[in-house]
Scaffold this active site. Sequence first.
Site, mmCIF file in Angstrom:
data_model
loop_
_atom_site.group_PDB
_atom_site.id
_atom_site.type_symbol
_atom_site.label_atom_id
_atom_site.label_comp_id
_atom_site.label_asym_id
_atom_site.label_seq_id
_atom_site.Cartn_x
_atom_site.Cartn_y
_atom_site.Cartn_z
ATOM 1 N N THR A 134 -1.203 3.508 1.914
ATOM 2 C CA THR A 134 -0.169 2.426 2.181
ATOM 3 C C THR A 134 1.052 3.119 2.851
ATOM 4 O O THR A 134 1.351 4.244 2.943
ATOM 5 C CB THR A 134 0.474 2.029 0.913
ATOM 6 N N ASP A 135 1.905 2.176 3.553
ATOM 7 C CA ASP A 135 3.236 2.628 4.264
ATOM 8 C C ASP A 135 4.260 2.956 3.149
ATOM 9 O O ASP A 135 5.211 3.363 3.583
ATOM 10 C CB ASP A 135 3.544 1.347 5.219
ATOM 11 N N GLU A 136 3.974 2.496 1.964
ATOM 12 C CA GLU A 136 4.919 2.604 0.997
ATOM 13 C C GLU A 136 5.208 3.994 0.666
ATOM 14 O O GLU A 136 6.294 4.681 0.058
ATOM 15 C CB GLU A 136 4.697 2.050 -0.146
ATOM 16 N N TYR A 160 3.788 3.790 -8.004
ATOM 17 C CA TYR A 160 2.574 3.417 -7.286
ATOM 18 C C TYR A 160 2.680 4.312 -5.791
ATOM 19 O O TYR A 160 1.525 4.857 -5.796
ATOM 20 C CB TYR A 160 2.653 1.856 -6.834
ATOM 21 N N LYS A 164 0.145 7.137 -4.624
ATOM 22 C CA LYS A 164 -0.733 7.161 -3.328
ATOM 23 C C LYS A 164 -0.563 8.337 -2.361
ATOM 24 O O LYS A 164 -1.187 8.726 -1.723
ATOM 25 C CB LYS A 164 -0.214 5.869 -2.698
ATOM 26 N N GLY A 293 14.023 0.467 -7.970
ATOM 27 C CA GLY A 293 13.667 1.361 -7.109
ATOM 28 C C GLY A 293 13.181 0.265 -5.911
ATOM 29 O O GLY A 293 12.414 0.886 -4.978
HETATM 30 P P1 NAD Z 1 -6.628 -4.737 -5.658
HETATM 31 O O1 NAD Z 1 -5.940 -4.292 -6.645
HETATM 32 O O2 NAD Z 1 -6.776 -6.011 -5.159
HETATM 33 O O3 NAD Z 1 -8.277 -4.148 -5.661
HETATM 34 C C1 NAD Z 1 -8.576 -2.897 -6.320
HETATM 35 C C2 NAD Z 1 -9.715 -2.611 -6.517
HETATM 36 O O4 NAD Z 1 -10.071 -1.395 -7.165
HETATM 37 C C3 NAD Z 1 -10.217 -3.624 -7.708
HETATM 38 O O5 NAD Z 1 -11.479 -4.100 -7.567
HETATM 39 C C4 NAD Z 1 -10.375 -2.853 -8.974
HETATM 40 O O6 NAD Z 1 -11.396 -3.228 -9.924
HETATM 41 C C5 NAD Z 1 -10.921 -1.701 -8.459
HETATM 42 N N1 NAD Z 1 -10.554 -0.401 -9.190
HETATM 43 C C6 NAD Z 1 -9.328 -0.018 -9.853
HETATM 44 N N2 NAD Z 1 -9.554 1.019 -10.755
HETATM 45 C C7 NAD Z 1 -10.563 1.536 -10.318
HETATM 46 C C8 NAD Z 1 -11.250 2.561 -11.069
HETATM 47 N N3 NAD Z 1 -10.714 3.498 -11.859
HETATM 48 N N4 NAD Z 1 -12.662 2.700 -10.770
HETATM 49 C C9 NAD Z 1 -13.275 1.969 -9.677
HETATM 50 N N5 NAD Z 1 -12.642 0.697 -9.333
HETATM 51 C C10 NAD Z 1 -11.392 0.648 -9.599
HETATM 52 O O7 NAD Z 1 -6.168 -3.598 -4.272
HETATM 53 P P2 NAD Z 1 -6.121 -3.876 -2.917
HETATM 54 O O8 NAD Z 1 -4.719 -4.721 -2.598
HETATM 55 O O9 NAD Z 1 -7.363 -4.708 -2.231
HETATM 56 O O10 NAD Z 1 -6.049 -2.646 -2.136
HETATM 57 C C11 NAD Z 1 -6.893 -1.758 -2.028
HETATM 58 C C12 NAD Z 1 -6.380 -0.466 -1.183
HETATM 59 O O11 NAD Z 1 -5.743 -0.774 -0.157
HETATM 60 C C13 NAD Z 1 -5.633 0.149 -2.245
HETATM 61 O O12 NAD Z 1 -5.771 1.755 -2.195
HETATM 62 C C14 NAD Z 1 -4.143 0.082 -1.867
HETATM 63 O O13 NAD Z 1 -3.276 1.074 -2.202
HETATM 64 C C15 NAD Z 1 -4.431 -0.021 -0.371
HETATM 65 N N6 NAD Z 1 -3.365 -0.827 0.289
HETATM 66 C C16 NAD Z 1 -3.124 -2.142 -0.054
HETATM 67 C C17 NAD Z 1 -2.335 -3.042 0.586
HETATM 68 C C18 NAD Z 1 -1.993 -4.484 0.176
HETATM 69 O O14 NAD Z 1 -1.086 -4.992 0.825
HETATM 70 N N7 NAD Z 1 -2.524 -5.206 -0.545
HETATM 71 C C19 NAD Z 1 -1.784 -2.497 1.735
HETATM 72 C C20 NAD Z 1 -2.015 -0.945 2.134
HETATM 73 C C21 NAD Z 1 -2.882 -0.347 1.351
HETATM 74 O O1 TDX Z 2 7.752 -12.212 -7.775
HETATM 75 C C1 TDX Z 2 7.763 -11.566 -6.822
HETATM 76 N N1 TDX Z 2 9.029 -11.640 -6.153
HETATM 77 C C2 TDX Z 2 9.496 -10.909 -5.120
HETATM 78 O O2 TDX Z 2 10.665 -10.982 -4.667
HETATM 79 C C3 TDX Z 2 6.838 -10.635 -6.290
HETATM 80 C C4 TDX Z 2 5.665 -10.147 -6.904
HETATM 81 C C5 TDX Z 2 7.438 -9.893 -5.258
HETATM 82 N N2 TDX Z 2 8.445 -10.054 -4.707
HETATM 83 C C6 TDX Z 2 8.898 -9.258 -3.340
HETATM 84 C C7 TDX Z 2 8.855 -7.578 -3.851
HETATM 85 C C8 TDX Z 2 8.566 -7.187 -2.407
HETATM 86 O O3 TDX Z 2 9.866 -6.851 -1.650
HETATM 87 O O4 TDX Z 2 8.301 -9.528 -2.523
HETATM 88 C C9 TDX Z 2 7.975 -8.234 -1.613
HETATM 89 C C10 TDX Z 2 6.292 -8.098 -1.759
HETATM 90 O O5 TDX Z 2 5.848 -7.818 -2.868
HETATM 91 P P1 TDX Z 2 4.406 -7.712 -3.305
HETATM 92 O O6 TDX Z 2 3.454 -8.760 -2.954
HETATM 93 O O7 TDX Z 2 4.399 -7.136 -4.815
HETATM 94 O O8 TDX Z 2 4.165 -6.514 -2.372
HETATM 95 P P2 TDX Z 2 4.719 -4.914 -2.442
HETATM 96 O O9 TDX Z 2 5.459 -4.503 -3.197
HETATM 97 O O10 TDX Z 2 5.521 -4.858 -1.163
HETATM 98 O O11 TDX Z 2 3.401 -4.100 -2.155
HETATM 99 C C11 TDX Z 2 2.249 -4.437 -1.215
HETATM 100 O O12 TDX Z 2 2.053 -3.843 -0.188
HETATM 101 C C12 TDX Z 2 1.782 -2.652 0.019
HETATM 102 C C13 TDX Z 2 0.841 -4.241 -2.120
HETATM 103 O O13 TDX Z 2 0.940 -4.618 -3.234
HETATM 104 C C14 TDX Z 2 0.779 -2.554 -2.260
HETATM 105 O O14 TDX Z 2 -0.452 -2.318 -2.947
HETATM 106 C C15 TDX Z 2 0.687 -2.232 -0.745
HETATM 107 O O15 TDX Z 2 0.430 -0.823 -0.562
#
Ligand code: NAD
Ligand code: TDX
Length: 354
Positions: A134-136, A160, A164, A293
């Site tokens: 992730t970019d985070e 988180y 990562k 944070g």
């Molecule tokens: P998600 O939470 O939707 O899915 C995560 C999946 O991993 C689920 O299916 C869960 O059952 C599985 N999982 C969790 N713990 C596990 C374990 N111990 N063993 C096996 N499986 C397990 O997540 P996502 O949003 O699809 O993100 C997927 C990946 O991409 C993550 O590594 C996340 O850090 C990265 N990522 C997400 C975003 C985003 O915006 N969602 C952005 C950048 C990177």
């Molecule tokens: O109820 C809310 N109200 C609100 O203001 C929620 C859920 C979020 N937010 C804000 C927090 C963030 O600034 O919105 C923005 C987006 O929040 P999330 O959807 O929780 O995403 P973020 O915290 O940015 O992280 C996501 O992007 C990077 C994914 O969850 C991560 O897995 C990924 O790595």
Amino acid sequence: MKFVRNILITGGAGFIGSHVVRLFVNKYPDYHIINLDKLTYAGNLANLEDIEDSPNYTFVKADICDFDTVLNLFKEYAIDGVIHLAAESHVDRSIKDPFTFAQTNVMGTLSLLQAAKVCWDDHFEDKRFYHISTDEVYGSLNQEGTFFTEKTSYDPHSPYSASKASSDHFVRAFHDTYGLPTIVTNCSNNYGPYQFPEKLIPLFINNIRHQKPLPVYGKGLNVRDWLYVVDHARAIDLIFHKGKIAETYNIGGFNEWKNIDLIKIIVKTVDRLLGFAPGSSERLITYVTDRAGHDLRYAIDSNKLKNELGWEPSLQFEEGIEETVRWYLEHQEWMDRITSGEYENYYKGMYSNR
Ligand code: NAD
Ligand code: TDX
């Protein structure tokens, strides 16, 4: 059937993972795709109903932290490529329960790396371990016009992002120490179908539909760079096949939005599609205590990926949001199924503390 490749995709029942599994199963009928997922609250096999009977697809329910099971899987299926997405992914949950994040994201990644190393036993030709991050991990950009590049130093702020960042370091260490053929990508915020409705976009679509409050953290001025999930899956496909070993690639949409501006677009779109008076659901916007944070701004420079491998996002944001809102509104049953039970209790608990 003999397959030309056996690819382990972890976390394939989650949001991004399900799009990656679908793409690979459909695009590469001569690859065997093994989806390893623990099915936590975030994993949902309903995300993959359309491909679950494909002859080149196998689902295995297991925990990536269980080293013996992971190693046996590598051996049983002769795994030669890994695309690792399994993780705990929600920042708010990591603030409440950091241990689970360290366990899955750090120890789980380590367990996969070690299994690959043991099983591949220094025969790394044609092998590939691709870690999705992730970019985070880069922290927060406080100045407009600046971007995270692949050279930006890590500066994670949430449990988180710290977990990562740690997993990314382990992946690179396995390359530098043992020669494991690794690649890391760091991507910005994804949006699109099948995202768990604890994340901003699906949560707000669902709340508008039910005319429930829209909890905006702080002043809603935090900035995120949004990428359509199918474009992320396309990038993963390209990088898995053409990316250079030991490299890092940033993936992003050059598509920054202040939360509050994005929220107003979602409100307008949902109101229009549901036939509510335009903008009327803005009254649901409720400013709540800020996330601890809370990083102010993320913005990704994905020029390396564009210049070296020719990737660019295919979808304009307006189209992507329209398609996403329509998808959630048309898949109410999917939403209802996953917003019941454990999640409902968690969600109530979160807001009772605010
Ligand atoms: P998600 O939470 O939707 O899915 C995560 C999946 O991993 C689920 O299916 C869960 O059952 C599985 N999982 C969790 N713990 C596990 C374990 N111990 N063993 C096996 N499986 C397990 O997540 P996502 O949003 O699809 O993100 C997927 C990946 O991409 C993550 O590594 C996340 O850090 C990265 N990522 C997400 C975003 C985003 O915006 N969602 C952005 C950048 C990177
Ligand atoms: O109820 C809310 N109200 C609100 O203001 C929620 C859920 C979020 N937010 C804000 C927090 C963030 O600034 O919105 C923005 C987006 O929040 P999330 O959807 O929780 O995403 P973020 O915290 O940015 O992280 C996501 O992007 C990077 C994914 O969850 C991560 O897995 C990924 O790595």
